[in-house]
Design an enzyme around this catalytic site. Structure first.
Site, PDB file in Angstrom:
ATOM      1  N   GLU A  12       0.981  -1.693   0.020  1.00 44.45           N
ATOM      2  CA  GLU A  12      -0.446   0.161  -0.281  1.00 44.45           C
ATOM      3  C   GLU A  12       0.812   1.678   0.104  1.00 44.45           C
ATOM      4  O   GLU A  12       0.212   1.919  -0.203  1.00 44.45           O
ATOM      5  CB  GLU A  12      -0.507   0.248   1.379  1.00 44.45           C
ATOM      6  CG  GLU A  12      -2.122  -1.205   1.127  1.00 44.45           C
ATOM      7  CD  GLU A  12      -2.527  -1.430   2.247  1.00 44.45           C
ATOM      8  OE1 GLU A  12      -4.239  -1.214   2.242  1.00 44.45           O
ATOM      9  OE2 GLU A  12      -2.694  -0.746   3.483  1.00 44.45           O
ATOM     10  N   ASP A 197     -11.661  -5.993  -2.004  1.00 47.90           N
ATOM     11  CA  ASP A 197     -12.557  -6.733  -2.449  1.00 47.90           C
ATOM     12  C   ASP A 197     -14.308  -7.047  -2.025  1.00 47.90           C
ATOM     13  O   ASP A 197     -14.017  -5.824  -0.998  1.00 47.90           O
ATOM     14  CB  ASP A 197     -12.200  -8.063  -1.590  1.00 47.90           C
ATOM     15  CG  ASP A 197     -11.758  -7.721   0.008  1.00 47.90           C
ATOM     16  OD1 ASP A 197     -12.676  -7.841   0.773  1.00 47.90           O
ATOM     17  OD2 ASP A 197     -11.168  -6.155   0.315  1.00 47.90           O
TER      18      ASP A 197
END
Length: 232
Positions: A12, A197
């Protein structure tokens, strides 16, 4: 202005770290802070580690060491809003814990004793993020982001969150702890994450497959926000 940027995982932060000019590194207590400039804007990028405790520890170190004027929490999140797909963006208008419960003493679900029921994000940076969304022509949803020390993977925890927090658009593991620390320090924050997701029984499979997509999209967003700051 100096902008603090926080991501939990290596995936990230790596793209943003590679874009930092004149980069210097500070390490303490398992956290890494990278300082320098992106698009001419002073930044301090924190890799905090996963979960609320790591996020709170890292945010405290970031605010004490680098003293940013605002904090942007970036990275991935699980989508709860029906309009969200992998790679789409969520922008917080407020954040709450989904795993705090002191309702026996009259507090709201998710409210920690002695704290606000929710931590509101900074309106100016919400607007800046929305401008960046418009420029990049990405699909985005603004709303409530909820946090807890659990990866939501299954019908039962998902149903609990949706029942307790029907307005929640996304779920993840750090944002509210970051916001909590920012609140204590009086530092404005905003959460700008990309969906890795859609929270359901197979979300762990989607997360593994699409984390890199979410990282790329959230990085694009942060860079666009910084570019807008540089142009001011």
């Amino acid at each position: 202005m100096k902008v603090g940027i926080i991501g939990a995982m290596e995936q990230e932060v790596t793209l943003l770290r590679d874009r930092i000019e004149n980069r210097q590194t500070f390490q303490r207590a398992g956290c890494e802070i990278y300082t320098g400039q992106i698009n001419g804007v002073e930044v301090a990028l924190l890799k905090s580690g996963i979960g609320k405790v790591s996020a709170a520890l890292g945010t405290t170190l970031l605010l004490e060491h680098s003293k940013p004027d605002v904090v942007i929490n970036t990275g991935s999140a699980g989508g709860l809003a029906s309009t969200l797909n992998v790679g789409d963006i969520v922008i917080s208008d407020e954040v709450r814990y989904h795993d705090a419960d002191v309702t026996a003493f009259g507090y709201e679900p998710g409210q920690m004793a002695g704290c606000p029921a929710a931590f509101p994000a900074d309106e100016k940076f919400i607007a800046l993020a929305q401008d960046a969304i418009d420029d990049l022509q990405l699909n985005a949803v603004r709303g409530l982001v909820v946090s807890g020390d659990a990866f939501i993977n299954g019908a039962e925890p998902l149903a609990r969150i949706r029942t307790t927090f029907p307005k929640a658009i996304a779920v993840e593991m750090e944002a509210t702890a970051i916001a909590h620390v920012c609140h204590q320090f009086g530092t404005p924050f905003v959460v700008v994450r990309a969906i890795s997701d859609v929270a359901d029984k197979a979300s762990h499979l989607s997360f593994d497959e699409f984390l890199s997509v979410a990282a790329q999209q959230s990085t694009r967003m942060v860079e666009a926000i910084l570019a807008k700051l540089a142009a001011r």
